[in-house]
Design a protein around this motif. Structure first.
Motif, PDB file in Angstrom:
ATOM      1  N   UNK A   1       8.490   7.096   3.660  1.00  0.00           N
ATOM      2  CA  UNK A   1       7.312   7.252   3.157  1.00  0.00           C
ATOM      3  C   UNK A   1       6.943   8.706   2.853  1.00  0.00           C
ATOM      4  N   UNK A   2       6.741   9.063   1.379  1.00  0.00           N
ATOM      5  CA  UNK A   2       7.247  10.278   1.153  1.00  0.00           C
ATOM      6  C   UNK A   2       5.523  10.980   0.795  1.00  0.00           C
ATOM      7  N   UNK A   3       4.319  10.254   0.860  1.00  0.00           N
ATOM      8  CA  UNK A   3       3.411  10.617   0.975  1.00  0.00           C
ATOM      9  C   UNK A   3       2.672  11.368   2.085  1.00  0.00           C
TER      10      UNK A   3
ATOM     11  N   UNK B   1       0.967  -1.301   0.020  1.00  0.00           N
ATOM     12  CA  UNK B   1       0.027   0.174   0.000  1.00  0.00           C
ATOM     13  C   UNK B   1       0.739   1.274  -0.130  1.00  0.00           C
ATOM     14  N   UNK B   2       0.504   2.238  -0.583  1.00  0.00           N
ATOM     15  CA  UNK B   2       1.336   3.656  -0.707  1.00  0.00           C
ATOM     16  C   UNK B   2       2.333   3.456  -1.545  1.00  0.00           C
ATOM     17  N   UNK B   3       3.214   4.516  -1.444  1.00  0.00           N
ATOM     18  CA  UNK B   3       4.436   4.417  -2.233  1.00  0.00           C
ATOM     19  C   UNK B   3       5.744   4.710  -1.203  1.00  0.00           C
ATOM     20  N   UNK B   4       6.864   4.117  -1.704  1.00  0.00           N
ATOM     21  CA  UNK B   4       7.964   3.873  -1.076  1.00  0.00           C
ATOM     22  C   UNK B   4       9.173   4.414  -1.586  1.00  0.00           C
ATOM     23  N   UNK B   5      10.119   5.035  -0.704  1.00  0.00           N
ATOM     24  CA  UNK B   5      11.397   5.330  -1.149  1.00  0.00           C
ATOM     25  C   UNK B   5      12.639   4.282  -0.540  1.00  0.00           C
ATOM     26  N   UNK B   6      13.223   3.835  -1.265  1.00  0.00           N
ATOM     27  CA  UNK B   6      14.297   2.978  -0.508  1.00  0.00           C
ATOM     28  C   UNK B   6      15.590   3.291  -0.760  1.00  0.00           C
ATOM     29  N   UNK B   7      16.148   3.898   0.451  1.00  0.00           N
ATOM     30  CA  UNK B   7      17.528   4.473   0.216  1.00  0.00           C
ATOM     31  C   UNK B   7      18.469   3.543   0.790  1.00  0.00           C
ATOM     32  N   UNK B   8      19.170   2.904  -0.068  1.00  0.00           N
ATOM     33  CA  UNK B   8      20.227   1.947   0.176  1.00  0.00           C
ATOM     34  C   UNK B   8      21.557   2.290  -0.124  1.00  0.00           C
ATOM     35  N   UNK B   9      22.536   1.666   0.526  1.00  0.00           N
ATOM     36  CA  UNK B   9      23.881   2.305   0.440  1.00  0.00           C
ATOM     37  C   UNK B   9      24.968   0.983   0.864  1.00  0.00           C
ATOM     38  N   UNK B  10      25.945   0.976  -0.076  1.00  0.00           N
ATOM     39  CA  UNK B  10      26.899   0.007   0.117  1.00  0.00           C
ATOM     40  C   UNK B  10      27.670   0.278   1.548  1.00  0.00           C
ATOM     41  N   UNK B  11      28.058  -0.799   2.025  1.00  0.00           N
ATOM     42  CA  UNK B  11      28.763  -0.801   3.340  1.00  0.00           C
ATOM     43  C   UNK B  11      30.078   0.081   3.142  1.00  0.00           C
TER      44      UNK B  11
END
Length: 237
Positions: free
Chosen positions: A136-138, A98-108
């Motif tokens: 959650x950007x909404x 449900x909704x909209x997501x932003x996944x902020x991922x970063x290499x170790x």
């Protein structure tokens, strides 16, 4: 049916703003109270629960209501996964239900930072060697996520806590601000989640729960060294 889930729901783990204060862009933000809810180790039947346990897998749901963290989008705390016995980091599989997501991922190693936009129905993998937060950007819609992950490890929060969050903060005015507690990091790479594909690249219209019982589709969660195509196929640079 709650959050699109038609099985039993245990009491959730609750992450409060107090728990999160050290990873916020504004650690003095005066907001208080619950921020998001984590329903762990779910199954719709005894047979599904046995299969998940036999495969060392866990199905979870995370619910993130909209919230303004003093100008920053509401987010999860952030963590890394350790390496498996072969020396490859454990991955994780997500559905946006449900909704909209932003996944902020970063290499170790901090040589890659990716912001993945994912609409309802999108499926993404957090690849080996990457930490992640979910945003959650909404402003007026709750984000609901489902995930499948190995039970062979415990998530590692320490680096996110020590460095006061992820390498960047995503603000609700559109700015992406570098976290000054980090050393030099690359610019954020923007990526769209791959839709309509399952964990090993086959056409799929079901949820990740529909993969329960299919060891071939989910073995990459415990044996990522045997499935490098999963990670290159689901995240496009």
């Amino acid at each position: 049916m709650k959050f699109g889930w038609n099985g039993a729901l245990p009491a959730p783990g609750i992450r409060t703003i107090r728990d999160m204060r050290g990873v916020l862009a504004n650690p003095r933000c005066p907001a208080s109270g619950p921020l998001y809810y984590m329903y762990r180790d779910l199954a719709r039947s005894a047979a599904d629960r046995r299969w998940l346990a036999d495969q060392q897998l866990r199905y979870d749901i995370t619910v993130i209501p909209p919230f303004d963290l003093c100008g920053e989008y509401v987010k999860t705390k952030g963590h890394y996964h350790p390496a498996d016995p072969a020396g490859i980091g454990y991955p994780e599989l997500y559905d946006v239900t449900e909704g909209r997501a932003l996944f902020l991922i970063q290499s170790r190693t901090l040589d890659d930072v990716i912001l993945i936009g994912a609409e309802t129905g999108a499926r993404i993998v957090v690849p080996p060697g990457y930490g992640h937060i979910t945003i959650n950007p909404l402003p007026d819609a709750t984000l609901v996520l489902a995930n499948l992950v190995s039970t062979a490890f415990e998530s590692e929060y320490g680096e996110y806590e020590t460095l006061h969050g992820a390498a960047y903060y995503v603000m609700n005015d559109g700015r992406i601000i570098r976290n000054r507690h980090y050393p030099a990091v690359p610019k954020v790479r923007h990526v769209a989640a791959v839709r309509g594909r399952d964990a090993i690249g086959r056409a799929s219209t079901g949820t990740i729960y529909s993969l329960i019982g299919d060891r071939d589709a989910l073995s990459f969660l415990n044996e990522p060294e045997n499935h490098p195509d999963v990670f290159t196929g689901l995240i496009k640079g």
